[in-house]
Structure formats: structure tokens, C-alpha cells
Design a protein around this motif. Structure first.
Motif, PDB file in Angstrom:
ATOM      1  N   ILE A 215      -6.190  35.339 -42.577  1.00 26.79           N
ATOM      2  CA  ILE A 215      -4.948  36.354 -42.595  1.00 26.79           C
ATOM      3  C   ILE A 215      -3.858  35.857 -41.830  1.00 26.79           C
ATOM      4  N   VAL A 216      -3.994  35.587 -40.692  1.00 24.67           N
ATOM      5  CA  VAL A 216      -3.011  35.115 -39.624  1.00 24.67           C
ATOM      6  C   VAL A 216      -2.308  33.891 -40.065  1.00 24.67           C
ATOM      7  N   LEU A 217      -3.068  32.920 -40.337  1.00 25.66           N
ATOM      8  CA  LEU A 217      -2.537  31.404 -40.743  1.00 25.66           C
ATOM      9  C   LEU A 217      -1.718  31.632 -42.185  1.00 25.66           C
ATOM     10  N   GLN A 218      -2.334  32.436 -43.098  1.00 24.23           N
ATOM     11  CA  GLN A 218      -1.485  32.818 -44.437  1.00 24.23           C
ATOM     12  C   GLN A 218      -0.132  33.261 -44.084  1.00 24.23           C
ATOM     13  N   GLN A 219      -0.142  34.294 -43.345  1.00 25.35           N
ATOM     14  CA  GLN A 219       1.127  35.164 -42.966  1.00 25.35           C
ATOM     15  C   GLN A 219       1.881  33.992 -42.442  1.00 25.35           C
ATOM     16  N   GLY A 220       1.621  33.116 -41.559  1.00 20.52           N
ATOM     17  CA  GLY A 220       2.714  32.323 -41.115  1.00 20.52           C
ATOM     18  C   GLY A 220       2.972  31.203 -42.314  1.00 20.52           C
ATOM     19  N   LEU A 221       2.214  30.707 -43.305  1.00 21.83           N
ATOM     20  CA  LEU A 221       2.602  29.626 -44.280  1.00 21.83           C
ATOM     21  C   LEU A 221       3.203  30.489 -45.239  1.00 21.83           C
ATOM     22  N   ASP A 222       3.408  31.730 -45.313  1.00 21.63           N
ATOM     23  CA  ASP A 222       3.934  32.495 -46.644  1.00 21.63           C
ATOM     24  C   ASP A 222       5.363  32.642 -45.977  1.00 21.63           C
ATOM     25  N   TYR A 223       5.902  32.363 -44.810  1.00 23.78           N
ATOM     26  CA  TYR A 223       7.110  32.471 -44.567  1.00 23.78           C
ATOM     27  C   TYR A 223       8.120  31.311 -45.114  1.00 23.78           C
ATOM     28  N   PRO A 224       9.372  31.358 -45.226  1.00 29.26           N
ATOM     29  CA  PRO A 224      10.067  30.296 -45.698  1.00 29.26           C
ATOM     30  C   PRO A 224       9.890  28.905 -44.684  1.00 29.26           C
ATOM     31  N   GLU A 225      10.005  27.787 -45.233  1.00 30.39           N
ATOM     32  CA  GLU A 225      10.067  26.650 -44.513  1.00 30.39           C
ATOM     33  C   GLU A 225      11.135  26.558 -43.794  1.00 30.39           C
ATOM     34  N   GLY A 226      11.266  26.108 -42.376  1.00 31.70           N
ATOM     35  CA  GLY A 226      12.296  26.176 -41.548  1.00 31.70           C
ATOM     36  C   GLY A 226      12.884  27.814 -41.083  1.00 31.70           C
ATOM     37  N   SER A 227      11.921  28.485 -41.157  1.00 31.17           N
ATOM     38  CA  SER A 227      12.094  29.978 -40.629  1.00 31.17           C
ATOM     39  C   SER A 227      11.509  30.153 -39.212  1.00 31.17           C
ATOM     40  N   ALA A 228      11.759  31.281 -38.644  1.00 28.36           N
ATOM     41  CA  ALA A 228      11.048  31.639 -37.307  1.00 28.36           C
ATOM     42  C   ALA A 228       9.774  31.998 -37.632  1.00 28.36           C
ATOM     43  N   GLY A 229       9.337  32.789 -38.770  1.00 32.64           N
ATOM     44  CA  GLY A 229       8.040  32.886 -39.122  1.00 32.64           C
ATOM     45  C   GLY A 229       7.236  31.728 -39.021  1.00 32.64           C
ATOM     46  N   ARG A 230       7.641  30.567 -39.440  1.00 31.26           N
ATOM     47  CA  ARG A 230       6.774  29.363 -39.129  1.00 31.26           C
ATOM     48  C   ARG A 230       6.516  28.728 -37.975  1.00 31.26           C
ATOM     49  N   ARG A 231       7.562  28.849 -36.993  1.00 36.29           N
ATOM     50  CA  ARG A 231       7.335  28.570 -35.758  1.00 36.29           C
ATOM     51  C   ARG A 231       6.754  29.366 -34.887  1.00 36.29           C
ATOM     52  N   MET A 232       6.714  30.768 -35.088  1.00 31.59           N
ATOM     53  CA  MET A 232       5.987  31.682 -34.375  1.00 31.59           C
ATOM     54  C   MET A 232       4.443  31.701 -33.852  1.00 31.59           C
ATOM     55  N   GLN A 233       4.118  32.127 -32.693  1.00 35.80           N
ATOM     56  CA  GLN A 233       2.857  32.324 -32.654  1.00 35.80           C
ATOM     57  C   GLN A 233       2.534  33.836 -32.716  1.00 35.80           C
ATOM     58  N   SER A 234       1.319  34.071 -33.427  1.00 31.92           N
ATOM     59  CA  SER A 234       0.933  35.466 -33.596  1.00 31.92           C
ATOM     60  C   SER A 234       0.364  36.133 -32.523  1.00 31.92           C
ATOM     61  N   GLU A 235      -0.179  35.308 -31.535  1.00 37.88           N
ATOM     62  CA  GLU A 235      -0.904  36.019 -30.344  1.00 37.88           C
ATOM     63  C   GLU A 235       0.221  36.264 -29.353  1.00 37.88           C
ATOM     64  N   ILE A 236       0.440  37.898 -29.535  1.00 32.90           N
ATOM     65  CA  ILE A 236       1.350  38.708 -28.762  1.00 32.90           C
ATOM     66  C   ILE A 236       0.722  39.610 -27.777  1.00 32.90           C
ATOM     67  N   LEU A 237       1.417  39.887 -26.583  1.00 30.78           N
ATOM     68  CA  LEU A 237       1.032  40.956 -25.845  1.00 30.78           C
ATOM     69  C   LEU A 237       2.047  42.128 -25.639  1.00 30.78           C
TER      70      LEU A 237
END
Length: 468
Positions: A140-162
């Protein structure tokens, strides 16, 4: 302990890179020999503690079949982060040879931004095979990142947050940090969210650690903290980092809920990639071209712009043909005409380079555009007059004709002014029409300076000969 293990243990540690920063040749040979002998002990001794950037450089230095063998032999000891450090073509070639099970196992322990960066190179079928071998939570976490447009912040973000609630105290927050095992590997600030997980602000770690335990986090929140949307262009995010000296920035979805964070290490890569693309495209080279690309692909990608350049060269030649009578009458004109065109081309390239870079960084617009045009025209005039005096004097002495010196002097001023105007106008117009100015500007700017250079020089020469 076996002889092989003793050799690996007792062998002096080899340097990883030479004085020029390239991967050490002796190290590559040592790894190649170990791969040939399936010497896993030596491979682990050499590669185990290697930084992912150095491991990436080692992979590029090995032969294609050796890369796959290295990954297979090391198994879980191979750091898949190294695949983010190699050329795109090398990474794609490696991924094509690995099984979905191997890739799934490799990306499982990576930060989400690195895992997404690797998986996005796979075709849809292979990508889905890899995702199917992950746990539902990982998928689910990886699919979320892949679903964002190429070249977007969503593709480059890490989902591990505090993220912590605003009503917590400093003491509760510090205790949480000490007791939680699955914290991000590195973080520089504490994100603060409301009960609906909307981003409220952030608290730098230094401010947190300087504050007494009973103080509420809400009193420490920097409400001016910046955030970006997951769909924002990553190059726009990079400019935000540059402008405000950021180290990390939270990423939110369309409902302002926290979904990840972009960190400075990813932004450095984005800035480097953007600069690399601009340099290549200004030279008429495909932005995706890498040193490891096959000869056939490189030749095919470069052919198109060389063909356009050939067409524009014929256009410049056609202008010269209009003055065939003058060229046959005075041979000096044929000798000096390329000087004017070449000088204009170089001057235009200087202006164009600055203009394209300014457009890429969004510095060229409004009042700044007018000031830039004015500045470049003045520079063109000053240099035009300076080179007019130099070339006019050289032509007059060389061919013993003051009239010829005046002709080339006038043409030099005209062409350097045209070069300044073309160097600004063409990139700006291309940008307005949605065409990447870094890709197309060079050919058109060179054409303008060649045509104007030949036409002004030979046109003035024709008038001079008519009255001579």
C-alpha cells in the motif's frame, strides 16, 4: 579458518576510489576475480561496509553479467540502495535480469523514496509481480508513491514520518522518541499534526531539546513551517529548498493530511539531474543519454537534431548564394563572412545560456525580463563596437582596403546586437509556447546569427561595391 578467509582477513584494505574520484581499478579486478571463483567471503569482506554510492560505482565498472552475479551471490547482504546511484540504463538492465522475488526482497528494507525510485523503472507487469510479493502494508505504501505523477514530490517523498499531537509535552515527545523502534532513519524536526492528521507545523530538534519537559509542543510549533503538496513538481520543491535553506519539508495530500517528507539528500539529486539535463539539451543531446548507453541508441537520438542543424545550415548557405556575384568579385568576402557569423553565434550562445538558466529557475519574468533584455542589448552594443574596431582594423591591414574594414565593422555591430536579441527572445518565446528552451534554442539561435551575419556583411559589401 580457511586459506581464503585468512587471505580476505589479512589482505590490506584497498582504496575504494583513486585520486580522480573514480572507482579503483584494482578493487574492480579483485571483485571480478572473486565473482569468477564464487568467493563469497572475499565479496562480503570487500562490499559489506561499502557506501551505496561506492557500491553503485562498482556496479557500473563491472561487466553486465558480473553485476547480476554479484547481487545473486550476496543475497540479503547486497544493499539495494546502490541501484539508486547508477545510470538509468544500468539499473534497468540489472532489474531485467533479476527475479521479482529478488527485487521484492531487496526493496523491502529500503526507505519508500528509494524503493519507489527503483520500482518506477519496471514495466507494469513486472512492477505488479514485485508488489504482489510484498506484505499488504508494504504494498500500500509503495503503491501510493507510484500512483503520484512522475516528477512530483509524491514520487520523491519518504512515507516514514514522525508526527506528534500538539497537546503532548516535550517530555512525552522525547520519551516517545526513545521508546519507538520504527522511527525514520534520519530526521531533523518533529512534525505536529491534529487528530485528523492535518499538518499544523513543525518543531526543530534543537528547539525541542533546549526546552523543559513540562512545556507543551503547541507552544514550540513554528506555524510558518512550509509544506508542499504531493502533486507539486519536484523541481519547484527544489527551488523552495534553495530559496529558504530547508533541510526537509513535509508533504501533504489535497486534504492537507501528512503523507510523507522530502529531505535534502533527494533534493540534491533533483538539482543535479536538472542541471545535467539542461547542459545536455543545450548541446542537442537527449536528456536521458548516459555514458553506459549503447552506440546505436546514442547515434539515433543525436541524429534528429543534427538533421535540423543541417537544414538550417542550408538556409544560411542560401543567404550566401544571394550574393554570389559579390563573392566571385571579391574573394576576401568569402574569407571574412564566416568570421562575422561565428562571432555572432558565440555571443548569442552566451546570452542564450544565461536566459535558459534564468527561465529554468523562474528568475526571468516581468520587470526582470525587461532589465535583462536591456542589459544584453547594451552588452551586445559594447562588444559589437569593440570587435568592430578590431576586425575592421585587421581586415583593412590584411587586404589593404579601408572600405572592407568598414564593411566588416558595420556587420559586426549589427550581428552582435542581433545575437543579443535572439539569445533572449528565442528561449522566452519557446518557453511561452510550452517548448523546452534548453532543447530547441541552440539550433534556432545559431540560424539567426548565421543568417543575419551573412546578410548584413554581404549586404553592406554589395552596397560598398556598387559605389566603389
Amino acid at each position: 579458518m580457511t586459506d581464503t578467509e585468512n587471505a580476505a582477513t589479512d589482505a590490506p584494505e584497498r582504496p575504494i576510489r583513486d585520486e580522480d574520484g573514480a572507482i579503483d581499478t584494482a578493487l574492480v579486478e579483485q571483485v571480478s576475480q572473486a565473482l569468477l571463483l564464487s568467493d563469497l567471503t572475499t565479496l562480503r569482506a570487500v562490499v559489506a561496509d561499502m557506501h551505496e554510492a561506492d557500491l553503485g560505482a562498482l556496479l557500473e565498472a563491472l561487466d553486465p553479467e558480473e553485476r547480476t552475479r554479484l547481487i545473486s551471490l550476496l543475497g540479503r547482504d547486497f544493499d539495494f540502495t546502490a541501484l539508486t546511484e547508477v545510470d538509468d540504463s544500468v539499473r534497468e538492465e540489472i532489474l531485467e535480469t533479476l527475479s521479482p522475488e529478488t527485487v521484492a526482497e531487496g526493496v523491502r528494507d529500503l526507505d519508500t523514496d528509494d524503493a519507489v525510485y527503483i520500482l518506477e523503472d519496471l514495466d507494469e507487469a513486472d512492477k505488479q509481480e514485485v508488489l504482489d510479493r510484498l506484505t499488504p502494508a508494504e504494498r500500500i505504501v509503495l503503491q501510493q508513491g507510484l500512483d503520484y505523477p512522475e516528477g512530483s514530490a509524491g514520487r520523491r517523498m519518504q512515507s516514514e514520518i514522525l508526527a506528534v499531537p500538539a497537546f503532548w509535552t516535550v517530555g512525552q515527545t522525547i520519551d516517545h522518541l526513545r521508546q519507538t523502534d520504527d522511527l525514520p532513519e534520519r530526521f531533523f524536526e518533529i512534525l505536529v499534526a491534529d487528530p485528523a492528521h492535518h499538518f499544523v507545523g513543525s518543531v526543530p530538534l534543537d528547539r525541542l531539546l533546549r526546552t523543559r519537559r513540562p512545556v507543551e509542543i503547541a507552544t514550540l510549533v513554528d506555524e510558518d513551517s512550509r509544506s508542499v503538496k504531493a502533486t507539486d513538481d519536484i523541481e519547484d520543491v527544489a527551488r523552495l529548498f534553495q530559496r529558504y535553506n530547508l533541510i526537509a519539508v513535509p508533504v501533504v495530500d489535497q486534504a492537507s493530511r501528512l503523507v510523507g517528507v522530502v529531505t535534502i539528500d533527494d533534493i540534491v539529486d533533483v538539482i543535479e539531474e536538472a542541471a545535467d539535463d539542461d547542459v545536455k539539451q543545450l548541446g542537442g543531446v537527449n536528456a536521458d543519454e548516459e555514458l553506459s548507453d549503447p552506440v546505436r541508441e546514442i547515434a539515433r537520438s543525436r541524429f534528429s537534431w543534427l538533421f535540423v542543424n543541417l537544414f538550417t545550415s542550408f538556409l544560411a548557405a542560401a543567404v550566401m548564394s544571394l550574393f554570389e556575384a559579390q563573392l566571385s568579385q571579391v574573394v576576401a568576402l568569402a574569407i571574412l563572412a564566416p568570421v562575422v557569423a561565428s562571432q555572432g553565434g558565440n555571443a548569442a550562445t552566451q546570452t542564450m545560456t544565461v536566459a535558459v538558466r534564468a527561465l529554468a529557475t523562474q528568475e526571468l519574468g516581468g520587470w526582470n525580463l525587461r532589465r535583462f533584455v536591456t542589459r544584453e542589448m547594451i552588452v551586445g552594443l559594447i562588444n559589437g563596437v569593440g570587435f568592430a574596431l578590431i576586425t575592421g582594423l585587421v581586415a583593412a591591414l590584411w587586404f589593404g582596403s579601408q572600405g572592407l574594414g568598414v564593411v566588416i565593422a558595420i556587420a559586426m555591430v549589427v550581428n552582435l546586437l542581433a545575437a543579443a536579441m535572439a539569445g533572449v527572445a528565442i528561449p522566452v518565446l519557446l518557453d511561452r509556447f510550452g517548448i523546452d528552451p534548453a532543447v530547441a534554442s541552440g539550433t534556432f539561435v545559431t540560424t539567426v546569427t548565421d543568417v543575419v551575419g551573412f546578410f548584413s556583411f554581404l549586404g553592406v559589401a554589395a552596397i560598398w561595391l556598387a559605389h566603389a
